[in-house]
Write a protein that holds these residues in place. Structure first.
Motif, PDB file in Angstrom:
ATOM      1  N   TYR A 155      -8.614  30.526  71.404  1.00 62.57           N
ATOM      2  CA  TYR A 155      -8.975  29.717  72.564  1.00 62.57           C
ATOM      3  C   TYR A 155      -8.472  28.281  72.407  1.00 62.57           C
ATOM      4  O   TYR A 155      -7.867  27.704  73.315  1.00 62.57           O
ATOM      5  N   LEU A 156      -8.709  27.752  71.242  1.00 66.18           N
ATOM      6  CA  LEU A 156      -8.319  26.356  71.025  1.00 66.18           C
ATOM      7  C   LEU A 156      -6.804  26.189  70.946  1.00 66.18           C
ATOM      8  O   LEU A 156      -6.245  25.197  71.406  1.00 66.18           O
ATOM      9  N   MET A 213      -5.341  23.588  73.392  1.00 65.19           N
ATOM     10  CA  MET A 213      -4.722  22.373  72.842  1.00 65.19           C
ATOM     11  C   MET A 213      -3.205  22.413  72.972  1.00 65.19           C
ATOM     12  O   MET A 213      -2.559  21.398  73.266  1.00 65.19           O
ATOM     13  N   ALA A 264      -3.633  19.108  75.330  1.00 66.62           N
ATOM     14  CA  ALA A 264      -3.865  17.942  74.476  1.00 66.62           C
ATOM     15  C   ALA A 264      -2.646  17.574  73.626  1.00 66.62           C
ATOM     16  O   ALA A 264      -2.226  16.415  73.607  1.00 66.62           O
TER      17      ALA A 264
END
Lengths: 343, 616
Positions: free
Chosen positions: B155-156, B160, B164
């Motif tokens: 998920y990250l 990201m 991000a």
């Protein structure tokens, strides 16, 4: 401490239907995982380390953090949020097998404008900010047609402002800070335009669409790293940055700007004179709470006045303790009903 | 090239070299700076490209991660994911100076390290966590326990990698571009400074190198101009001086010749009277002295004319033997007086008539002979003359030899230089003005001839001259002249009484009858009143000069066609060449001699009187 535990056990009861199922899930190995708002991340780190000593914090932004909390397998124990959870997010949690969300209110956080400390003072109003960062603006002279914003210099926003290129380093899409800024500053500023005030009354979706931020270089998404954004400001002296009050205090070489004539301080944030203020929250699930004692310990810590109250550790870090700090509630994801928790 | 000019050339060359060197240095500095700035910017572009590449890689990793459990060939995807992770890590190490980055890149990466390392959760940490999570994800088989426990990581990584990290990398690129713009501004300043430096250098070169040089050259030009002006002024002064000198010499010559004319004439006349031998000898000496003085006057005036370039020749018909024999006769006297022998051999037909200047030819011979006599103490002087005819041109060859002291070889080339012969004469104990030989050479040159000298010290000298002369072709014989009754009537016009008396006496000796007039007015009156066989007309006279009087006589009256001979003491023969065009039939120069007068009377009134013409 015992009181907290009793309360938590008590709040677990109404959601009894899903508790056995959630309780059956194994306690995930490794440290407690926290995702979400970069504003809340440092508090989560401090509290987690004081409560357990093993926490991994990922700055994903509020929206992503809340999504991760309710994602399949519940990969994170906590989601930090710079706003309250939205109904559609609650619904998604229900779809993700999370029956009950636990919300802890941490306190108030300001949204501040900063710049390199060697720059001339730039005192902005909500309207200035709107004219500088909105992607479209009314044509003017009575013509309400929205046209792309071509303004490149603060002096062209308002004659009293300095001759300085417009460049705003701000939080990206999905960041609650960005949403709060749009809500509190850009929207307020837009209302100062008679055309847009009328549009808000007549067609709110169109009005909200007009508040989208520029993508032509005047506004720059900074990603999730406040440190990088702060350093970038020192390298690009003309730029101004949008930070949470908590982060702004930590950055060296930067100075905060007054907004609508009020300089951001703990006092002006707390008493409401400074208007760019939102609340910070921490979310977890009832399942995590009952399954993992470390989660319960952290919730307890976040409700401890010694941490979140006036003069507490978090206020020392920049979080402004509001009256509601430490307040908690349970949210039934299926119905959206909430149940306040006693301290 | 004089010293000053050489110095200026050296200085100019040195300054030019210095200026070129400085400009070459400036140009090299400019080039190296531009090259260095260019290199720097190339490395900066490399660094920016690497950061941009990280942005794309994080998005690629996110994309691959999101497809891992959907793709039919998960292995291929995982390999791609591994490669992307490895590359992103490698580049991240370089960008955070963790790996041995290129020194040139480090220069641009060092300033942005704060972007990676600052903050409580630095971007560097975020990237590395992202890469670790991506590795964890790529290692798990979809559906396995590891896959399940890596749900957050997936998920990250997707979140990201999509937002991000690309945003933060974009921010880094933006900072680097701002640095690049600042460097560009600085580069423009450097360029500006270089440009100003170049201008300054050029200015300095102009002021300190070429300025003084220019002033020096300008000074030199001024000096040259001043010198030229002085030279012109000096030349004008010298010219004026020469003209004044010439005017003086003309006047002096005229004034000296007039009384000399009388002296010589009277001596001539008196000798015709029956005088004692002693008196005759004295008169002869007087004539010699007078002739010598006359010769000196003529020599001085001729030398001046030669110097001025105004020495010209008369052009009249004459018997080539006459001036040669005259010179021989005069030299004979000179030799006799000095006790020398004269071996003269003039092999020239007395009928050879030529056009030219008889007086000057005689002068040439006399100068050479006079010189030979002067430098010969014993022995003899030889004088040989002969002519050779070729296509109507007579070439006259003259050879003058002597048995004198000779001329040293070292001095032979200088004897024809003006005044050099004077020093030589003085050195050898003989007198002289030292102008005779140089004037002789000038005259020979004017006649188109050549002169050569051969001498041996102690053995004598030999001078040879060759002169081409145009031959005269006699016209058809004139009709026989009417017989004459009585003496030849001659009108003598001269403002100088002694000269009138001399002329009158000579006309009488030649068997003529003279009527006298003292100026042009009297001459016209006399010519209108009576008929004459011949008129001797002086030129310079008060009231009316000879030229005007001749013009009036030629207009009308009984003497319209009477031969008129100009008799002038004017020293410059070239001053009166046009007298023949102004009505005169002949020009004779003072002093007049009885032979000259008799000859003229014979020629213009005798039975053979006829005009002469020149050969082609």
């Amino acid at each position: 401490m015992i009181g907290i535990l009793l309360s938590l056990l008590a709040l677990a009861a109404p959601a009894g239907t899903d508790l056995p199922e959630e309780a059956a899930a194994p306690v995930p190995p490794g440290p407690i995982r926290v995702a979400g708002s970069s504003t809340v991340a440092p508090f989560a780190l401090v509290v987690a380390s004081s409560a357990d000593g093993h926490a991994v914090v990922s700055q994903t932004g509020t929206t992503a953090g809340l999504a991760a909390l309710c994602a399949e397998g519940q990969p994170v124990a906590f989601a930090g949020a710079s706003r309250q959870v939205r109904p559609e997010e609650v619904t998604r949690c229900a779809e993700g097998s999370v029956a009950t969300l636990v919300e802890l209110e941490l306190g108030l956080d300001g949204i501040v404008l900063v710049q390199g400390e060697k720059q001339r003072e730039l005192s902005l109003t909500a309207h200035d900010l709107y004219r500088a960062v909105a992607r479209t603006v009314p044509l003017g002279d009575g013509n309400c047609r929205l046209v792309p914003n071509r303004v490149r210099n603060w002096r062209d926003v308002r004659a009293a402002l300095p001759d300085r290129p417009i460049m705003v380093l701000g939080p990206p899409q999905g960041s609650a800070t960005r949403e709060a800024l749009i809500e509190l500053a850009v929207r307020t500023g837009a209302r100062a335009e008679p055309c847009l005030a009328a549009l808000e009354r007549e067609d709110e979706p169109a009005f909200l669409d007009s508040l989208r931020l520029r993508d032509d270089g005047a506004w720059v998404d900074t990603g999730g790293s406040d440190g990088a954004a702060a350093y970038a400001l020192t390298r690009m002296p003309d730029a101004i940055g949008i930070f949470s009050f908590v982060h702004a205090l930590k950055q060296e070489g930067l100075e905060t700007l007054s907004f609508d004539g009020v300089h951001p301080t703990a006092a002006t944030v707390a008493d409401g004179r400074y208007t760019l203020v939102r609340r910070a929250y921490l979310y977890t699930t009832a399942g995590q709470l009952t399954r993992d004692p470390r989660v319960m310990r952290m919730v307890g810590a976040f409700r401890d006045p010694a941490l979140v109250g006036p003069g507490g550790v978090l206020t020392a870090m920049g979080l402004v303790a509001g009256e509601e700090a430490g307040r908690a509630r349970l949210i039934d994801t299926a119905t959206g009903e909430d149940t306040p928790l006693r301290r | 090239m004089n010293k000053s000019s050489a110095r200026i050339r050296r200085a100019l060359s040195l300054r030019f070299s210095a200026a070129m060197l400085l400009l070459a240095i400036a140009s090299t500095v400019g080039f190296v700076t531009a090259l260095s700035l260019n290199q720097r910017e190339r490395h900066r572009a490399e660094a920016i490209a690497m950061v941009s590449s990280q942005r794309a890689l994080s998005q690629r990793i996110a994309l691959l991660t999101s497809r891992l459990d959907q793709d039919r060939e998960p292995e291929r995807l995982r390999e791609e994911l591994h490669a992307a992770i490895a590359r992103m890590r490698r580049q991240h190490d370089v960008l955070t100076l963790g790996a041995s980055a290129d020194v040139d890149l480090t220069r641009f990466l060092s300033p942005i390290q704060g972007l990676y390392l600052q903050g409580y959760l630095p971007f560097d940490r975020q990237v590395r966590t992202f890469l670790e999570r991506a590795e964890t994800v790529s290692a798990a088989e979809p559906g396995s326990d590891a896959w399940q426990s890596a749900a957050l990581d997936r998920y990250l990584v997707v979140g990201m990698g999509t937002d991000a990290l690309p945003q933060s990398h974009a921010l880094i690129v933006q900072v680097m571009q701002a640095d690049a713009e600042a460097a560009l501004t600085k580069g423009r300043w450097v360029d500006g400074l270089l440009w100003l430096s170049a201008l300054g250098l050029i200015g300095a070169i102009a002021i300190f190198i070429f300025g003084p040089m220019g002033r020096r050259v300008a000074d030199s030009i001024d000096n040259i101009a001043t010198a030229e002006a002085r030279a012109r002024q000096a030349a004008r002064s010298a010219d004026a001086e020469r003209k004044a000198k010439g005017a003086f010499l003309h006047a002096a010559g005229h004034e000296l010749k007039t009384p000399l004319n009388a002296l010589i004439g009277f001596a001539d006349i008196i000798r015709q009277e029956n005088v004692s031998d002693k008196a005759d000898e004295a008169l002869q000496e007087m004539q010699f002295a007078s002739d010598h003085l006359l010769g000196l006057i003529d020599a001085i005036l001729d030398a001046h004319r030669a110097e001025e370039g105004t020495l010209t020749l008369n052009e009249e018909a004459f018997c080539v033997a006459e001036p040669l024999e005259a010179a021989s006769r005069i030299t004979e006297g000179l030799c006799r007086r000095k006790g020398l022998g004269l071996e003269a051999c003039i092999d020239v037909p007395t009928t050879s008539m030529v056009f030219g200047d008889a007086v000057r030819l005689r002068q040439i011979c006399l100068n050479l002979l006079d010189n030979a006599v002067k430098f010969t103490e014993a022995g003899s002087v030889g004088f040989e003359a002969s002519v050779a005819e070729t296509e109507g041109v007579l070439t006259l060859s003259i050879l003058v030899t002597d048995t004198g002291m000779g001329i040293p070889a070292a001095r032979q080339s200088a004897v024809f230089e003006r005044y050099a012969a004077s020093e030589d004469a003085v050195a050898r104990g003989v007198g002289g003005l030292g102008i005779g030989l140089s004037t002789t050479k000038t005259l020979v040159g004017l006649m188109g001839g050549e002169i050569a000298l051969r001498s041996e010290e102690g053995a004598g000298t030999e001078v040879s001259v060759t002169i081409p002369l145009a031959k005269v072709v006699p016209a058809a014989p004139a009709l026989e002249a009417p017989e004459r009754d009585g003496p030849i009537r001659v009108l003598i016009v001269d403002d100088n009484a002694p000269n009138r008396m001399v002329a009158e006496a000579m006309v009488k000796i030649a068997g003529g009858e003279a009527v006298l007039g003292c100026d042009g007015v009297e001459a016209v009156e006399a010519a209108n009143a009576d008929w004459f066989d011949l008129i001797l007309m002086d030129i310079s006279m008060p009231r009316m000069d000879g030229i005007e009087a001749t013009a009036i006589i030629r207009e009308d009256g009984p003497n319209m066609t009477t031969p008129i001979i100009a008799v002038t003491a004017h020293v410059a023969r070239e001053e009166v060449p046009d007298l023949l065009d102004q009505g005169f039939d002949e020009v004779i120069h003072k002093p007049i001699r009885k032979d000259l007068i008799a000859d003229a009377m014979m020629r213009w009134t005798g039975p053979g009187a006829a005009p002469l013409r020149r050969t082609a």
